[in-house]
Design a protein around this motif. Structure first.
Motif, PDB file in Angstrom:
ATOM      1  N   PRO A   4      80.386  35.728  30.627  1.00 47.09           N
ATOM      2  CA  PRO A   4      81.538  36.238  31.381  1.00 47.09           C
ATOM      3  C   PRO A   4      82.732  36.514  30.471  1.00 47.09           C
ATOM      4  N   ASP A   5      83.598  37.420  30.905  1.00 47.73           N
ATOM      5  CA  ASP A   5      84.813  37.712  30.138  1.00 47.73           C
ATOM      6  C   ASP A   5      85.674  36.454  30.027  1.00 47.73           C
ATOM      7  N   GLN A   6      86.261  36.286  28.836  1.00 46.01           N
ATOM      8  CA  GLN A   6      86.974  35.042  28.527  1.00 46.01           C
ATOM      9  C   GLN A   6      88.488  35.209  28.714  1.00 46.01           C
ATOM     10  N   TYR A   7      89.058  34.270  29.458  1.00 40.35           N
ATOM     11  CA  TYR A   7      90.513  34.215  29.658  1.00 40.35           C
ATOM     12  C   TYR A   7      90.962  32.769  29.512  1.00 40.35           C
ATOM     13  N   GLY A   8      92.259  32.548  29.519  1.00 40.26           N
ATOM     14  CA  GLY A   8      92.737  31.181  29.470  1.00 40.26           C
ATOM     15  C   GLY A   8      94.248  31.116  29.450  1.00 40.26           C
ATOM     16  N   VAL A   9      94.749  29.908  29.380  1.00 36.91           N
ATOM     17  CA  VAL A   9      96.195  29.685  29.294  1.00 36.91           C
ATOM     18  C   VAL A   9      96.469  28.824  28.068  1.00 36.91           C
ATOM     19  N   VAL A  10      97.474  29.248  27.298  1.00 37.49           N
ATOM     20  CA  VAL A  10      97.879  28.549  26.089  1.00 37.49           C
ATOM     21  C   VAL A  10      99.176  27.803  26.356  1.00 37.49           C
ATOM     22  N   GLY A  11      99.211  26.538  26.016  1.00 39.72           N
ATOM     23  CA  GLY A  11     100.442  25.753  26.151  1.00 39.72           C
ATOM     24  C   GLY A  11     100.344  24.523  25.274  1.00 39.72           C
ATOM     25  N   HIS A  12     101.340  23.661  25.377  1.00 41.21           N
ATOM     26  CA  HIS A  12     101.328  22.443  24.553  1.00 41.21           C
ATOM     27  C   HIS A  12     102.367  21.461  25.093  1.00 41.21           C
ATOM     28  N   PRO A  13     102.021  20.552  25.966  1.00 40.07           N
ATOM     29  CA  PRO A  13     100.681  20.277  26.485  1.00 40.07           C
ATOM     30  C   PRO A  13     100.310  21.296  27.571  1.00 40.07           C
ATOM     31  N   VAL A  14      99.053  21.315  27.964  1.00 37.55           N
ATOM     32  CA  VAL A  14      98.632  22.314  28.956  1.00 37.55           C
ATOM     33  C   VAL A  14      97.665  21.716  29.984  1.00 37.55           C
ATOM     34  N   ALA A  15      97.297  20.457  29.784  1.00 38.10           N
ATOM     35  CA  ALA A  15      96.277  19.838  30.643  1.00 38.10           C
ATOM     36  C   ALA A  15      96.663  19.872  32.123  1.00 38.10           C
ATOM     37  N   PHE A  39      93.903  26.089  26.712  1.00 33.31           N
ATOM     38  CA  PHE A  39      93.955  26.051  25.253  1.00 33.31           C
ATOM     39  C   PHE A  39      95.237  25.346  24.814  1.00 33.31           C
ATOM     40  N   ASP A  40      95.094  24.152  24.266  1.00 32.20           N
ATOM     41  CA  ASP A  40      96.249  23.403  23.756  1.00 32.20           C
ATOM     42  C   ASP A  40      96.317  23.621  22.254  1.00 32.20           C
ATOM     43  N   PHE A  41      97.033  24.676  21.839  1.00 30.69           N
ATOM     44  CA  PHE A  41      97.132  25.006  20.419  1.00 30.69           C
ATOM     45  C   PHE A  41      98.388  24.353  19.841  1.00 30.69           C
ATOM     46  N   PRO A  42      98.285  23.757  18.644  1.00 36.46           N
ATOM     47  CA  PRO A  42      99.490  23.170  18.031  1.00 36.46           C
ATOM     48  C   PRO A  42     100.421  24.269  17.526  1.00 36.46           C
ATOM     49  N   PRO A  43     101.739  23.995  17.467  1.00 36.13           N
ATOM     50  CA  PRO A  43     102.698  25.047  17.111  1.00 36.13           C
ATOM     51  C   PRO A  43     102.407  25.687  15.753  1.00 36.13           C
ATOM     52  N   GLU A  44     101.971  24.887  14.778  1.00 40.37           N
ATOM     53  CA  GLU A  44     101.828  25.439  13.421  1.00 40.37           C
ATOM     54  C   GLU A  44     100.700  26.462  13.305  1.00 40.37           C
ATOM     55  N   GLU A  48      97.616  32.112  14.687  1.00 34.20           N
ATOM     56  CA  GLU A  48      96.238  32.255  14.179  1.00 34.20           C
ATOM     57  C   GLU A  48      95.230  31.976  15.285  1.00 34.20           C
ATOM     58  N   ARG A  49      95.502  30.954  16.092  1.00 33.36           N
ATOM     59  CA  ARG A  49      94.527  30.577  17.129  1.00 33.36           C
ATOM     60  C   ARG A  49      94.451  31.650  18.220  1.00 33.36           C
ATOM     61  N   GLY A  60      92.032  38.019  27.663  1.00 31.15           N
ATOM     62  CA  GLY A  60      93.426  37.850  28.055  1.00 31.15           C
ATOM     63  C   GLY A  60      93.857  36.399  28.074  1.00 31.15           C
ATOM     64  N   LEU A  61      95.149  36.191  27.862  1.00 30.42           N
ATOM     65  CA  LEU A  61      95.701  34.836  27.886  1.00 30.42           C
ATOM     66  C   LEU A  61      96.981  34.807  28.700  1.00 30.42           C
ATOM     67  N   ASN A  62      97.167  33.736  29.429  1.00 27.05           N
ATOM     68  CA  ASN A  62      98.502  33.387  29.907  1.00 27.05           C
ATOM     69  C   ASN A  62      99.142  32.493  28.859  1.00 27.05           C
ATOM     70  N   VAL A  63     100.460  32.561  28.798  1.00 23.59           N
ATOM     71  CA  VAL A  63     101.194  31.732  27.847  1.00 23.59           C
ATOM     72  C   VAL A  63     102.211  30.932  28.644  1.00 23.59           C
ATOM     73  N   THR A  64     102.210  29.623  28.457  1.00 19.42           N
ATOM     74  CA  THR A  64     103.181  28.803  29.172  1.00 19.42           C
ATOM     75  C   THR A  64     104.025  28.026  28.169  1.00 19.42           C
ATOM     76  N   LEU A  65     104.840  27.104  28.679  1.00 19.44           N
ATOM     77  CA  LEU A  65     105.773  26.375  27.823  1.00 19.44           C
ATOM     78  C   LEU A  65     105.010  25.601  26.755  1.00 19.44           C
ATOM     79  N   PRO A  66     105.490  25.521  25.552  1.00 22.54           N
ATOM     80  CA  PRO A  66     106.791  26.035  25.082  1.00 22.54           C
ATOM     81  C   PRO A  66     106.663  27.333  24.290  1.00 22.54           C
ATOM     82  N   TYR A  67     105.655  28.152  24.580  1.00 24.54           N
ATOM     83  CA  TYR A  67     105.283  29.239  23.678  1.00 24.54           C
ATOM     84  C   TYR A  67     105.634  30.645  24.148  1.00 24.54           C
ATOM     85  N   LYS A  68     106.375  30.777  25.252  1.00 27.27           N
ATOM     86  CA  LYS A  68     106.568  32.120  25.807  1.00 27.27           C
ATOM     87  C   LYS A  68     107.335  33.044  24.854  1.00 27.27           C
TER      88      LYS A  68
END
Ligand code: ATR
Length: 274
Positions: A4-15, A39-44, A48-49, A60-68
């Motif tokens: 299936p097509d891959q989507y997700g949401v990136v944040g930190h924390p995001v759980a 996807f809980d990607f670290p800021p540094e 790249e991620r 596609g990705l949604n982006v939430t706090l603190p990365y908007k």
């Protein structure tokens, strides 16, 4: 990537994000085959991620706090509303292999206000409390509804003034500190502060709320938020937490990715019933 097509949401924390639940309901409802993950990607390594996600076929990705704001740099091009917001909450892989950055938060709010809550903004006096990223994302779409005026009130007055100045060409908008909010009740009051996260209520004068005032809290949670409770106690016409904005912004992201706008009502019911 196959399957299936891959989507997700990136944040930190995001759980804590409800986006996987919302998009899974949208996918079922519209008969789309997709996967949507956290996807809980670290800021540094954020950029790249995100680039790696798309390089591996992610759609596609949604982006939430603190990365908007940081995620703006991941997009080759921004929609006008993302430019105005200075932030993205949605990234989409385009047919030509480049990434589009969009921001659906503002239209999420205006959809919820106008369609779900039946609030009239045109020629009304609007007060937005807070002058952070949440406010920046909604000023242009609100001004597009042609209110009489928008007052941005913030604990730190200078931030409100700077934000108002940035949008001055689009309509009648001014920025003030809490003590200088104009006398009298507003038609619509929107709480865009992060005060709710600590259970606090912004220290605005009680007189801004009258019996015809509609109050909206961008925050949401189980039961009434403290701001919603406070407004109801002061006798406002009605007060709503931000569940509808959450679901409507998600529906707009889904539309950008899949070309179909899902019905939001069933998802709103599912989220607020429990
Ligand atoms: P966001 O991107 O979520 O808007 P932000 O940029 O950190 O986050 O902004 C948070 C907003 O909430 C600011 O307007 C902040 O006021 P200051 O600019 O004076 O800091 C506001 N805020 C946070 N806690 C608050 C509180 N207890 N009372 C009033 N305003 C508060």
């Amino acid at each position: 990537m196959s399957g299936p097509d891959q989507y997700g949401v990136v944040g930190h924390p995001v759980a804590h994000s409800l986006s996987p639940f919302i998009h899974a309901m949208f996918a079922r409802q519209t008969g789309q085959s997709l996967s949507y993950r956290l996807f809980d990607f670290p800021p540094e390594s954020l950029q790249e991620r995100i680039a790696a996600f798309f390089a591996q076929g992610g759609r596609g990705l949604n982006v939430t706090l603190p990365y908007k704001v940081a995620a703006v740099a991941c997009a080759a091009e921004l929609t006008r509303r993302a430019q105005q917001a200075g932030a993205v909450n949605t990234l989409a892989m385009r047919k030509d292999g480049t990434i589009l950055g969009d921001n659906t938060d503002g239209i999420g709010l205006t959809q919820d206000l106008c369609v779900n809550q039946h609030v009239i903004v045109t020629r009304r006096r609007v007060l937005i409390i807070g002058a952070g990223g949440a406010t920046r994302g909604v000023i242009a779409p609100l001004l597009g509804l042609e209110p009489e005026s928008i007052t941005i009130a913030n604990r730190t007055a200078d931030r409100a003034k700077a934000l108002a100045a940035a949008f001055a060409q689009l309509g009648h908008v001014r920025g003030v500190g809490f003590r200088y909010i104009a006398e009298g009740a507003y038609d619509l009051i929107i709480n865009a502060t992060s005060a709710s996260l600590t259970g606090q209520i912004p220290d605005v004068p009680m007189g801004v709320i009258g019996s015809d005032t509609f109050c909206y809290d961008m925050a949401y949670g189980k039961g009434d938020t403290p701001f919603v409770r406070w407004c109801l106690e002061l006798g406002c016409r009605a007060a709503a937490p931000g569940w509808g904005m959450l679901v409507e912004q998600a529906a707009e992201s889904f539309r950008l990715w899949r070309g179909v706008r899902p019905l939001t009502g069933p998802v709103l019911c599912a989220l607020t019933a429990s």
